[in-house]
Motif scaffolding. Structure first.
Motif, PDB file in Angstrom:
ATOM      1  N   PHE A  78       0.827  -1.201   0.000  1.00 57.89           N
ATOM      2  CA  PHE A  78       0.000   0.000   0.000  1.00 57.89           C
ATOM      3  C   PHE A  78       0.863   1.254   0.000  1.00 57.89           C
ATOM      4  O   PHE A  78       0.615   2.203  -0.748  1.00 57.89           O
ATOM      5  N   VAL A  79       1.891   1.269   0.846  1.00 64.17           N
ATOM      6  CA  VAL A  79       2.763   2.448   0.925  1.00 64.17           C
ATOM      7  C   VAL A  79       3.499   2.656  -0.395  1.00 64.17           C
ATOM      8  O   VAL A  79       3.645   3.784  -0.882  1.00 64.17           O
ATOM      9  N   LEU A  80       3.934   1.566  -1.032  1.00 61.89           N
ATOM     10  CA  LEU A  80       4.719   1.679  -2.262  1.00 61.89           C
ATOM     11  C   LEU A  80       3.867   2.017  -3.474  1.00 61.89           C
ATOM     12  O   LEU A  80       4.290   2.778  -4.341  1.00 61.89           O
ATOM     13  N   GLN A  81       2.675   1.455  -3.548  1.00 60.94           N
ATOM     14  CA  GLN A  81       1.910   1.529  -4.793  1.00 60.94           C
ATOM     15  C   GLN A  81       0.783   2.541  -4.788  1.00 60.94           C
ATOM     16  O   GLN A  81       0.344   2.996  -5.841  1.00 60.94           O
ATOM     17  N   GLU A  82       0.263   2.907  -3.609  1.00 63.92           N
ATOM     18  CA  GLU A  82      -0.871   3.838  -3.567  1.00 63.92           C
ATOM     19  C   GLU A  82      -0.433   5.292  -3.468  1.00 63.92           C
ATOM     20  O   GLU A  82      -1.262   6.187  -3.434  1.00 63.92           O
ATOM     21  N   ASN A  83       0.874   5.518  -3.340  1.00 67.65           N
ATOM     22  CA  ASN A  83       1.429   6.873  -3.326  1.00 67.65           C
ATOM     23  C   ASN A  83       0.718   7.784  -2.315  1.00 67.65           C
ATOM     24  O   ASN A  83       0.137   8.821  -2.693  1.00 67.65           O
ATOM     25  N   TRP A 196      15.466  -0.688 -15.099  1.00 69.61           N
ATOM     26  CA  TRP A 196      14.064  -0.573 -14.695  1.00 69.61           C
ATOM     27  C   TRP A 196      13.145  -0.434 -15.898  1.00 69.61           C
ATOM     28  O   TRP A 196      13.403   0.305 -16.813  1.00 69.61           O
ATOM     29  N   LYS A 197      11.973  -1.140 -15.889  1.00 60.65           N
ATOM     30  CA  LYS A 197      10.984  -1.030 -16.972  1.00 60.65           C
ATOM     31  C   LYS A 197       9.566  -1.196 -16.460  1.00 60.65           C
ATOM     32  O   LYS A 197       8.608  -1.177 -17.219  1.00 60.65           O
ATOM     33  N   GLY A 198       9.399  -1.401 -15.148  1.00 60.98           N
ATOM     34  CA  GLY A 198       8.085  -1.738 -14.609  1.00 60.98           C
ATOM     35  C   GLY A 198       7.205  -0.525 -14.394  1.00 60.98           C
ATOM     36  O   GLY A 198       7.622   0.626 -14.608  1.00 60.98           O
ATOM     37  N   PRO A 199       5.945  -0.772 -13.960  1.00 62.25           N
ATOM     38  CA  PRO A 199       4.992   0.329 -13.769  1.00 62.25           C
ATOM     39  C   PRO A 199       5.281   1.145 -12.514  1.00 62.25           C
ATOM     40  O   PRO A 199       4.884   2.282 -12.429  1.00 62.25           O
ATOM     41  N   TYR A 200       5.916   0.534 -11.506  1.00 65.92           N
ATOM     42  CA  TYR A 200       6.197   1.250 -10.268  1.00 65.92           C
ATOM     43  C   TYR A 200       7.686   1.527 -10.150  1.00 65.92           C
ATOM     44  O   TYR A 200       8.509   0.631 -10.349  1.00 65.92           O
ATOM     45  N   ALA A 201       8.002   2.782  -9.823  1.00 63.78           N
ATOM     46  CA  ALA A 201       9.409   3.146  -9.625  1.00 63.78           C
ATOM     47  C   ALA A 201       9.734   2.975  -8.147  1.00 63.78           C
ATOM     48  O   ALA A 201       9.563   3.892  -7.354  1.00 63.78           O
ATOM     49  N   TYR A 202      10.177   1.804  -7.785  1.00 61.58           N
ATOM     50  CA  TYR A 202      10.495   1.558  -6.378  1.00 61.58           C
ATOM     51  C   TYR A 202      11.730   2.363  -5.982  1.00 61.58           C
ATOM     52  O   TYR A 202      12.675   2.499  -6.779  1.00 61.58           O
ATOM     53  N   LEU A 204      15.199   3.010  -5.092  1.00 58.17           N
ATOM     54  CA  LEU A 204      16.276   2.075  -5.404  1.00 58.17           C
ATOM     55  C   LEU A 204      17.043   1.630  -4.161  1.00 58.17           C
ATOM     56  O   LEU A 204      17.427   0.472  -4.043  1.00 58.17           O
ATOM     57  N   ARG A 205      17.289   2.565  -3.247  1.00 62.06           N
ATOM     58  CA  ARG A 205      18.044   2.168  -2.050  1.00 62.06           C
ATOM     59  C   ARG A 205      17.237   1.168  -1.225  1.00 62.06           C
ATOM     60  O   ARG A 205      17.772   0.190  -0.728  1.00 62.06           O
ATOM     61  N   TRP A 206      15.903   1.433  -1.102  1.00 63.16           N
ATOM     62  CA  TRP A 206      15.062   0.490  -0.349  1.00 63.16           C
ATOM     63  C   TRP A 206      15.105  -0.904  -0.997  1.00 63.16           C
ATOM     64  O   TRP A 206      15.272  -1.919  -0.303  1.00 63.16           O
ATOM     65  N   LEU A 207      14.979  -0.934  -2.334  1.00 59.22           N
ATOM     66  CA  LEU A 207      14.964  -2.224  -3.029  1.00 59.22           C
ATOM     67  C   LEU A 207      16.318  -2.932  -2.889  1.00 59.22           C
ATOM     68  O   LEU A 207      16.380  -4.159  -2.699  1.00 59.22           O
ATOM     69  N   ALA A 208      17.395  -2.158  -2.949  1.00 56.20           N
ATOM     70  CA  ALA A 208      18.729  -2.755  -2.804  1.00 56.20           C
ATOM     71  C   ALA A 208      18.903  -3.360  -1.402  1.00 56.20           C
ATOM     72  O   ALA A 208      19.443  -4.465  -1.247  1.00 56.20           O
ATOM     73  N   VAL A 209      18.427  -2.633  -0.388  1.00 52.49           N
ATOM     74  CA  VAL A 209      18.526  -3.162   0.989  1.00 52.49           C
ATOM     75  C   VAL A 209      17.723  -4.459   1.120  1.00 52.49           C
ATOM     76  O   VAL A 209      18.170  -5.429   1.727  1.00 52.49           O
ATOM     77  N   LYS A 210      16.512  -4.448   0.519  1.00 50.68           N
ATOM     78  CA  LYS A 210      15.663  -5.650   0.621  1.00 50.68           C
ATOM     79  C   LYS A 210      16.313  -6.833  -0.084  1.00 50.68           C
ATOM     80  O   LYS A 210      16.235  -7.978   0.379  1.00 50.68           O
ATOM     81  N   LEU A 211      16.917  -6.572  -1.221  1.00 50.60           N
ATOM     82  CA  LEU A 211      17.577  -7.674  -1.936  1.00 50.60           C
ATOM     83  C   LEU A 211      18.748  -8.217  -1.114  1.00 50.60           C
ATOM     84  O   LEU A 211      18.968  -9.436  -1.074  1.00 50.60           O
ATOM     85  N   MET A 212      19.477  -7.329  -0.466  1.00 54.27           N
ATOM     86  CA  MET A 212      20.584  -7.802   0.379  1.00 54.27           C
ATOM     87  C   MET A 212      20.057  -8.573   1.589  1.00 54.27           C
ATOM     88  O   MET A 212      20.744  -9.432   2.143  1.00 54.27           O
ATOM     89  N   ARG A 221       9.729  -8.678  -7.372  1.00 56.64           N
ATOM     90  CA  ARG A 221       9.526  -7.349  -7.960  1.00 56.64           C
ATOM     91  C   ARG A 221      10.573  -7.084  -9.055  1.00 56.64           C
ATOM     92  O   ARG A 221      10.276  -6.463 -10.080  1.00 56.64           O
ATOM     93  N   VAL A 222      11.790  -7.539  -8.812  1.00 55.05           N
ATOM     94  CA  VAL A 222      12.846  -7.359  -9.817  1.00 55.05           C
ATOM     95  C   VAL A 222      12.498  -8.158 -11.067  1.00 55.05           C
ATOM     96  O   VAL A 222      12.649  -7.673 -12.200  1.00 55.05           O
ATOM     97  N   ARG A 223      12.018  -9.382 -10.879  1.00 56.75           N
ATOM     98  CA  ARG A 223      11.666 -10.218 -12.043  1.00 56.75           C
ATOM     99  C   ARG A 223      10.563  -9.569 -12.872  1.00 56.75           C
ATOM    100  O   ARG A 223      10.538  -9.680 -14.094  1.00 56.75           O
ATOM    101  N   GLN A 224       9.616  -8.917 -12.194  1.00 55.80           N
ATOM    102  CA  GLN A 224       8.465  -8.346 -12.898  1.00 55.80           C
ATOM    103  C   GLN A 224       8.750  -6.959 -13.476  1.00 55.80           C
ATOM    104  O   GLN A 224       8.127  -6.569 -14.463  1.00 55.80           O
ATOM    105  N   GLY A 225       9.658  -6.213 -12.871  1.00 57.75           N
ATOM    106  CA  GLY A 225       9.785  -4.806 -13.249  1.00 57.75           C
ATOM    107  C   GLY A 225      11.091  -4.418 -13.905  1.00 57.75           C
ATOM    108  O   GLY A 225      11.274  -3.235 -14.224  1.00 57.75           O
ATOM    109  N   TYR A 226      11.995  -5.338 -14.099  1.00 57.57           N
ATOM    110  CA  TYR A 226      13.309  -4.951 -14.630  1.00 57.57           C
ATOM    111  C   TYR A 226      13.701  -5.852 -15.791  1.00 57.57           C
ATOM    112  O   TYR A 226      13.388  -7.049 -15.795  1.00 57.57           O
TER     113      TYR A 226
END
Length: 823
Positions: A78-83, A196-202, A204-212, A221-226
């Motif tokens: 909700f926080v990421l996608q509903e802006n 990046w090519k997906g509909p949501y611009a996550y 980047l630092r948050w996504l990098a931390v989550k991946l680590m 999310r990476v598979r679907q949006g990049y």
């Protein structure tokens, strides 16, 4: 430019007072729904400020924004996608350091945050002074202190929301320095920004931390949006392995450590203890309440008190409420068409059946009201989380969760719960595997609806051992559901994700009368709604299935002839009496009904004065009829009285035979007989089958249906225990034991089944919850009855043997370890 709408979300950990903030902001303008595709509840509300509509969404309480539980996933999505325009992070001011862990994750998501320091009054009582300006400077957000329970700070919070919604977050948000992990994080960010090519611009630092951190949802999310996601994920995996190899520490542990370290630093800078304040009272109380040895003893005492006050004292209160329900039945009798000699109008039969079915359940309301009120006290006082903490180790051995405690208490862990609120309460369990296991076993606990059947059978077949039999049935359900839960988590649920047990110990609070009564009324209303909707509808269906196709014309002619014979015999016996002509035609039926009403009124009158009053009323109503039903020493009157008694007895006998024959030939009766070849191995005959079939709708219906099957007419004075004992001469305590155990494992009622669908979000689990207990119950009942019969065991001996086996199975299953499956 002025905005038309502002979207605000409330995020925070459990027990931070987030619901109080939501209620204070939105008032009565609230709406409850589910997030799409999941069973997590979504609370929305709104208010207006300076002409702008502010929509507020209350996210589920979570300790973090990982993907362990559906609550965490929907909050994060909700926080990421509903802006949202503003995220209000509600934190417990008396426990700032721990709550900052969630705050850091929100800041990493690059959303506009207002930090609401709620429960400042509690922090003050705990001797904490918070420098809000310094805290805001360190975090880069607006900080608003409130005590929302008293409404203090509400307007300040609304103003802060409006300011932040119209501002740019820029670069002011604090950022955690992860030390040696910063270079790998930058490398991953660079790779993500290129593909990046997906509909949501996550962020980047948050996504990098989550991946680590190894977050599986982030990888998806990476598979679907990049573009070229596998190359990116290979880089992440290589980086994770290299970091772990170099620093001898897993990335997720490193990240968590730095967040806690940052929380410690900020908390130390902005929170100062006041001088002269000793150890908080809650901590002192917890020394005893959570003590390793004293805690369980206190827990047992609390549960005993819970059931003593609700079941024992609540049942005593029903002595005062039942006469009110009896008046409802009397009113129904008065306004429906009067019965004939053997012809009972279908409207009257249906109305009385309906009222009896509803009354049987409404009689439980005093018990439920006390039970729900006491549970609300446990919740509001802060003792419920401590119960979960103490029971987590035990429940964990069976694949359950410490937070399974409340649903199991509501469902009837001992005796007297209700599966509907029990299943509803499962939404608070963060562990998906434990939540599903708890949902699937709750219907096997001893809800109040099962108790009437237990009491009926124990009173008939274990009358000399009532206490022992009641203890057996009260505890055997727990000895069966724990191994069943373990089996489920080892088989059909083994691939479901689990979550570590995290439980906040909030400070003790004094519950408010308003809060306790409000919670009790809310849950009782849920029960009443179930009665007036599902149970009532099913009572209608059962009535139809038991009434039709009805008696044939030939059989009706037979009963008509029997009726004429009984009336003729009556007239012969009163021949020559001066009032014979006054008892012809409809007057005879009026006399019979007068007898029925007089007898009922006399039975319910308490004391000699009340009986005298009844006599006076009935004599005034009809002096001739009264001289026959109460003849005194008049010889003619006594002769007529004996003849009338014989006539009434013959009439009741005919009504009973007609009712039995009608049920025997009914649709439900035929189905019960069709099942007899299979259920005979469990000791069930067709009448028991019919009663159990009716319990699919609501378990209370089993006793109500037995009451109909062993009915003796409108004016019978025998208890159901007497009627069933006489009607089932071949039944033994072994039959009763098999039937009770089948009822323990009985499938959920319709209302609970619907709730299973709502909470699990799946028709598959709903169907599974219906069929697996049925199969298990039949196996157990057959093993007890057929096995006990083959070994020559009595019902009591079989009870001891089964209890021993169940206890052994429970201990044995508890020794098998579950494999954790963290997402």
């Amino acid at each position: 430019m002025k905005r038309e709408k502002i979207l605000v979300v409330l995020a925070g950990q459990p027990n931070c007072g987030k619901s109080t903030v939501f209620n204070a902001l939105t008032g009565a303008s609230q709406h409850v729904a589910n997030y799409p595709g999941v069973t997590v509840e979504k609370m929305t509300g709104s208010y207006r400020r300076n002409g702008t509509r502010v929509e507020v969404v209350d996210l589920p309480g979570t300790y973090s924004l990982t993907s362990y539980s559906p609550e965490e996933r929907v909050s994060r999505d909700f926080v990421l996608q509903e802006n949202p325009s503003v995220v209000v992070n509600v934190v417990d001011a008396s426990n700032l350091k721990r709550h900052l862990y969630l705050t850091f994750q929100l800041l990493e998501m690059q959303v506009p945050v207002v930090l609401n320091l709620n429960m400042m009054d509690v922090a003050g009582r705990r001797g904490l002074a918070i420098n809000t300006q310094e805290l805001g400077r360190l975090l880069g957000v607006e900080v608003v202190p409130t005590s929302m329970k008293t409404g203090q700070g509400k307007e300040d919070l609304k103003e802060a929301i409006a300011r932040v919604a119209d501002s740019d977050i820029g670069e002011r948000l604090a950022q955690i320095d992860y030390g040696p992990m910063e270079p790998p994080l930058r490398e991953i960010q660079d790779r993500l920004s290129e593909t990046w090519k997906g509909p949501y611009a996550y962020p980047l630092r948050w996504l990098a931390v989550k991946l680590m951190e190894g977050d599986t949802d982030a990888r998806e999310r990476v598979r679907q949006g990049y573009s070229d996601p596998e190359a990116c994920l290979d880089l992440v995996e290589h980086t994770r392995n290299a970091f772990e190899s170099e620093h001898k520490e897993t990335p997720e542990r490193h990240i968590a450590y730095h967040r806690y370290q940052a929380a410690e630093t900020i908390s130390r800078s902005s929170v100062k203890p006041k001088k002269g304040i000793g150890r908080p009272l809650s901590d002192k109380v917890d020394r005893f309440v959570c003590n390793r040895f004293l805690g369980p003893a206190i827990l047992i005492g609390v549960i005993y008190l819970l059931y003593y006050l609700s079941i024992v004292q609540g049942y005593n209160i029903t002595n005062y409420t039942w006469p009110i329900l009896a008046k409802l039945r009397a009113l129904t009798e008065a306004i429906t068409p009067s019965p004939g000699f053997i012809e009972i109008p279908i409207i009257r039969s249906f109305a009385l059946w309906f009222v009896d079915s509803i009354n049987a359940l409404l009689n439980y309301i005093p018990i439920f009201f006390i039970l729900f009120g006491l549970i609300a006290i446990l919740e509001d006082s802060g003792y419920m989380p401590r119960m979960a903490f103490m029971l987590d180790r035990l429940f964990g051995r069976f694949g359950l969760h410490g937070q399974s405690t409340l649903p199991m208490v509501l469902g009837g862990i001992y005796v007297g719960g209700c599966a509907v609120p029990g299943v509803m309460a499962c939404k608070g369990i963060p562990d998906e595997r434990s939540r599903l296991a708890t949902i699937l076993i709750i219907p096997m606990l001893n809800c109040l609806a099962k108790v009437p059947l237990y009491v009926l059978l124990i009173n008939i077949y274990f009358a000399a051992y009532r206490g022992m039999a009641m203890f057996f049935i009260s505890t055997i359900s727990l000895l069966m559901v724990l191994p069943v839960a373990k089996l489920l988590t080892l088989t059909v649920l083994k691939k479901r994700p689990t979550a570590p047990f995290i439980m906040e110990m909030p400070p003790y609070h004094l519950p408010t009368i308003r809060g306790v009564l409000g919670r009790a009324v809310e849950r009782v209303w849920l029960f009443v709604r179930k009665i007036i909707t599902i149970v009532a509808a099913v009572a209608v269906v059962i009535f139809v299935l038991l009434q039709f196709p009805g008696l044939t014309d030939n059989r009706m002619a037979h009963y008509q002839a029997e009726k004429d014979k009984a009336i003729e015999a009556f007239y012969e016996k009163i021949q020559g009496a001066p009032f014979t002509q006054n008892l012809q035609g409809d007057n005879l039926l009026a006399l019979v009904l007068y007898w029925d009403v007089y007898k009922t009124a006399k039975m319910t009158a308490g004391g000699k004065e009340a009986v005298d009053k009844v006599n006076a009323e009935f004599e005034k109503k009809n002096a001739l009829f009264f001289s026959i039903v109460k003849p005194g020493k008049d010889k003619t009157g006594r002769n007529a009285n004996r003849a009338l008694k014989k006539l009434v007895k013959d009439r009741n006998g005919l009504l009973r035979e007609m009712r039995k024959e009608r049920i025997d030939a009914s649709f439900l009766g035929r189905l019960g007989k069709a099942l007899e070849p299979a259920t005979q191995w469990a000791g069930f005959n067709w009448r028991v089958n019919v009663a159990l079939l009716s319990a699919f709708a609501a378990k209370e219906s089993s006793v109500a249906t037995l009451g109909a099957l062993y009915d003796q007419g409108e004016t019978g004075d025998q208890s159901l225990e007497q009627r069933m004992a006489e009607g089932e001469e071949g039944f033994t305590p072994l039959h009763a034991l098999a039937l009770m155990l089948f009822m323990v494992l009985y499938p959920p009622c319709i209302a609970t089944t619907i709730m299973v669908k709502v909470q699990s979000g799946s028709f598959k689990w709903m169907l599974f919850s219906m069929f697996y207990p049925m199969a298990l119950g039949l196996v157990v009942a057959m093993a007890v009855f057929t096995g006990g019969k083959a070994l020559g065991l009595t019902g009591l001996q079989a009870m001891f043997v089964f209890y021993g086996l169940a206890l052994t199975a429970t201990i044995g299953m508890g020794l098998i370890k579950n494999r954790e499956n963290f997402s």
